[in-house]
Motif scaffolding. Sequence first.
Motif, PDB file in Angstrom:
ATOM      1  N   THR A  72       0.827  -1.212   0.000  1.00  0.00           N
ATOM      2  CA  THR A  72       0.000   0.000   0.000  1.00  0.00           C
ATOM      3  C   THR A  72       0.859   1.259   0.000  1.00  0.00           C
ATOM      4  N   ILE A  73       2.134   1.102   0.289  1.00  0.00           N
ATOM      5  CA  ILE A  73       3.033   2.255   0.349  1.00  0.00           C
ATOM      6  C   ILE A  73       3.747   2.389  -0.988  1.00  0.00           C
ATOM      7  N   LYS A  74       3.399   3.428  -1.720  1.00  0.00           N
ATOM      8  CA  LYS A  74       3.984   3.678  -3.037  1.00  0.00           C
ATOM      9  C   LYS A  74       4.781   4.978  -2.967  1.00  0.00           C
ATOM     10  N   LEU A  75       6.075   4.827  -2.841  1.00  0.00           N
ATOM     11  CA  LEU A  75       6.948   5.989  -2.761  1.00  0.00           C
ATOM     12  C   LEU A  75       7.199   6.547  -4.157  1.00  0.00           C
ATOM     13  N   PRO A  76       7.371   7.854  -4.289  1.00  0.00           N
ATOM     14  CA  PRO A  76       7.569   8.456  -5.618  1.00  0.00           C
ATOM     15  C   PRO A  76       8.889   8.009  -6.242  1.00  0.00           C
ATOM     16  N   PRO A  77       8.994   8.029  -7.574  1.00  0.00           N
ATOM     17  CA  PRO A  77      10.226   7.611  -8.252  1.00  0.00           C
ATOM     18  C   PRO A  77      11.460   8.384  -7.790  1.00  0.00           C
ATOM     19  N   SER A  78      11.258   9.608  -7.336  1.00  0.00           N
ATOM     20  CA  SER A  78      12.387  10.438  -6.903  1.00  0.00           C
ATOM     21  C   SER A  78      12.782  10.185  -5.451  1.00  0.00           C
ATOM     22  N   PHE A  79      12.095   9.255  -4.785  1.00  0.00           N
ATOM     23  CA  PHE A  79      12.362   9.024  -3.357  1.00  0.00           C
ATOM     24  C   PHE A  79      13.795   8.561  -3.149  1.00  0.00           C
ATOM     25  N   HIS A  80      14.406   9.089  -2.100  1.00  0.00           N
ATOM     26  CA  HIS A  80      15.769   8.683  -1.749  1.00  0.00           C
ATOM     27  C   HIS A  80      15.974   8.887  -0.256  1.00  0.00           C
ATOM     28  N   HIS A  81      16.671   7.950   0.349  1.00  0.00           N
ATOM     29  CA  HIS A  81      17.080   8.116   1.742  1.00  0.00           C
ATOM     30  C   HIS A  81      18.396   7.369   1.927  1.00  0.00           C
ATOM     31  N   PRO A  82      19.417   8.018   2.482  1.00  0.00           N
ATOM     32  CA  PRO A  82      20.735   7.377   2.603  1.00  0.00           C
ATOM     33  C   PRO A  82      20.753   6.161   3.518  1.00  0.00           C
ATOM     34  N   LYS A  83      19.723   6.006   4.373  1.00  0.00           N
ATOM     35  CA  LYS A  83      19.703   4.879   5.306  1.00  0.00           C
ATOM     36  C   LYS A  83      18.591   3.884   4.978  1.00  0.00           C
ATOM     37  N   ALA A  84      18.064   3.948   3.770  1.00  0.00           N
ATOM     38  CA  ALA A  84      16.946   3.072   3.395  1.00  0.00           C
ATOM     39  C   ALA A  84      17.298   1.599   3.520  1.00  0.00           C
ATOM     40  N   PHE A  85      18.583   1.254   3.330  1.00  0.00           N
ATOM     41  CA  PHE A  85      18.998  -0.146   3.365  1.00  0.00           C
ATOM     42  C   PHE A  85      19.986  -0.418   4.494  1.00  0.00           C
ATOM     43  N   ASP A  86      19.900   0.382   5.556  1.00  0.00           N
ATOM     44  CA  ASP A  86      20.788   0.197   6.704  1.00  0.00           C
ATOM     45  C   ASP A  86      20.185  -0.701   7.776  1.00  0.00           C
ATOM     46  N   PHE A  87      18.948  -1.151   7.577  1.00  0.00           N
ATOM     47  CA  PHE A  87      18.320  -2.049   8.541  1.00  0.00           C
ATOM     48  C   PHE A  87      18.890  -3.457   8.399  1.00  0.00           C
ATOM     49  N   GLN A  88      18.817  -4.223   9.481  1.00  0.00           N
ATOM     50  CA  GLN A  88      19.197  -5.637   9.385  1.00  0.00           C
ATOM     51  C   GLN A  88      18.353  -6.335   8.326  1.00  0.00           C
ATOM     52  N   VAL A  89      17.061  -6.017   8.318  1.00  0.00           N
ATOM     53  CA  VAL A  89      16.134  -6.514   7.304  1.00  0.00           C
ATOM     54  C   VAL A  89      15.362  -5.329   6.747  1.00  0.00           C
ATOM     55  N   SER A  90      15.392  -5.158   5.431  1.00  0.00           N
ATOM     56  CA  SER A  90      14.615  -4.120   4.754  1.00  0.00           C
ATOM     57  C   SER A  90      13.750  -4.798   3.704  1.00  0.00           C
ATOM     58  N   GLN A  91      12.440  -4.615   3.799  1.00  0.00           N
ATOM     59  CA  GLN A  91      11.536  -5.200   2.813  1.00  0.00           C
ATOM     60  C   GLN A  91      10.557  -4.134   2.338  1.00  0.00           C
ATOM     61  N   TYR A  92      10.607  -3.877   1.032  1.00  0.00           N
ATOM     62  CA  TYR A  92       9.743  -2.877   0.416  1.00  0.00           C
ATOM     63  C   TYR A  92       8.974  -3.561  -0.712  1.00  0.00           C
ATOM     64  N   SER A  93       7.691  -3.801  -0.487  1.00  0.00           N
ATOM     65  CA  SER A  93       6.896  -4.543  -1.471  1.00  0.00           C
ATOM     66  C   SER A  93       6.797  -3.808  -2.794  1.00  0.00           C
ATOM     67  N   ASN A  94       6.658  -2.490  -2.734  1.00  0.00           N
ATOM     68  CA  ASN A  94       6.623  -1.673  -3.946  1.00  0.00           C
ATOM     69  C   ASN A  94       7.876  -0.806  -3.952  1.00  0.00           C
ATOM     70  N   ALA A  95       8.832  -1.160  -4.802  1.00  0.00           N
ATOM     71  CA  ALA A  95      10.132  -0.483  -4.778  1.00  0.00           C
ATOM     72  C   ALA A  95      10.490   0.089  -6.146  1.00  0.00           C
ATOM     73  N   MET A  96       9.516   0.658  -6.840  1.00  0.00           N
ATOM     74  CA  MET A  96       9.794   1.250  -8.142  1.00  0.00           C
ATOM     75  C   MET A  96      10.762   2.421  -8.040  1.00  0.00           C
ATOM     76  N   TRP A  97      10.916   2.966  -6.848  1.00  0.00           N
ATOM     77  CA  TRP A  97      11.855   4.069  -6.637  1.00  0.00           C
ATOM     78  C   TRP A  97      13.308   3.592  -6.650  1.00  0.00           C
ATOM     79  N   VAL A  98      13.510   2.276  -6.607  1.00  0.00           N
ATOM     80  CA  VAL A  98      14.867   1.728  -6.731  1.00  0.00           C
ATOM     81  C   VAL A  98      15.133   1.519  -8.219  1.00  0.00           C
ATOM     82  N   SER A  99      15.842   2.447  -8.824  1.00  0.00           N
ATOM     83  CA  SER A  99      15.988   2.470 -10.282  1.00  0.00           C
ATOM     84  C   SER A  99      17.435   2.409 -10.753  1.00  0.00           C
TER      85      SER A  99
END
Length: 254
Positions: A72-99
Amino acid sequence: MLTSNRATAMPSVNSKPFPIQKLPELAFEAAILNAPEFENWQEVGAFGIKPPAIKLIMDKATSERRFRCDNTIKLPPSFHHPKAFDFQVSQYSNAMWVSSAKQLLSIRDVELIGLGQTSLRSQDVGIVLKKMLESEYQMCTHLVLLVAGGFDEEAVMSDTVRFKFTRTKTQTTTKIAEIRVMDRNTINITISSDETEYEEARRVLTNMSNRIRIDNELEGAEPGEKRRLQMEREMVNREVHVASRVLIASLGFE
């Protein structure tokens, strides 16, 4: 669980409710994340909240915490965060912003990154895989993602699971990548630097490396040396054959 149902929800940690109701926009999530009860959280599951709240959670990323976003969480294509993948586990069902592969090249010492739909292509995955194998540190143990346009490999067929083992020798250890490709666009990569794991695959790859070395030495070798190398190559070929059969059997394909 973190929810955007601000009018009725009373999120809690350890069954202790937060005294928050009907706060405007981001104030609801901000109040939860800044509450004393939330200081030592280990895992957050998010659904239905907006990008500013997602950024607040990412601000608090550590290698001991887990963060999951549903579709249900749809982040915009321009979304960016320097710590988005700093978690032990990161799961983003809708990750179109990862380009871009660049977004994943800085990951370090995490257990799992799971991405649903992405804008990544096969060549992007190749760039990330190369970095994961060649880095002196463990970037990510498990990377699961869907590639745009399907995985570019002729041998892949629908409903087929295939295994590819790739090895890169770093200065300190040998890393093995196990790649599973399913449904043409779902890729599951596991990276291991543990010498006690994938022993059959390591044996195959070691012998294949020896065969490449021998082939290189055969070029320009003197007749006597060439005969010795040819005999050595025959022996290595037998080792590759035996090791490959053991590997196939260990994977349950025999």
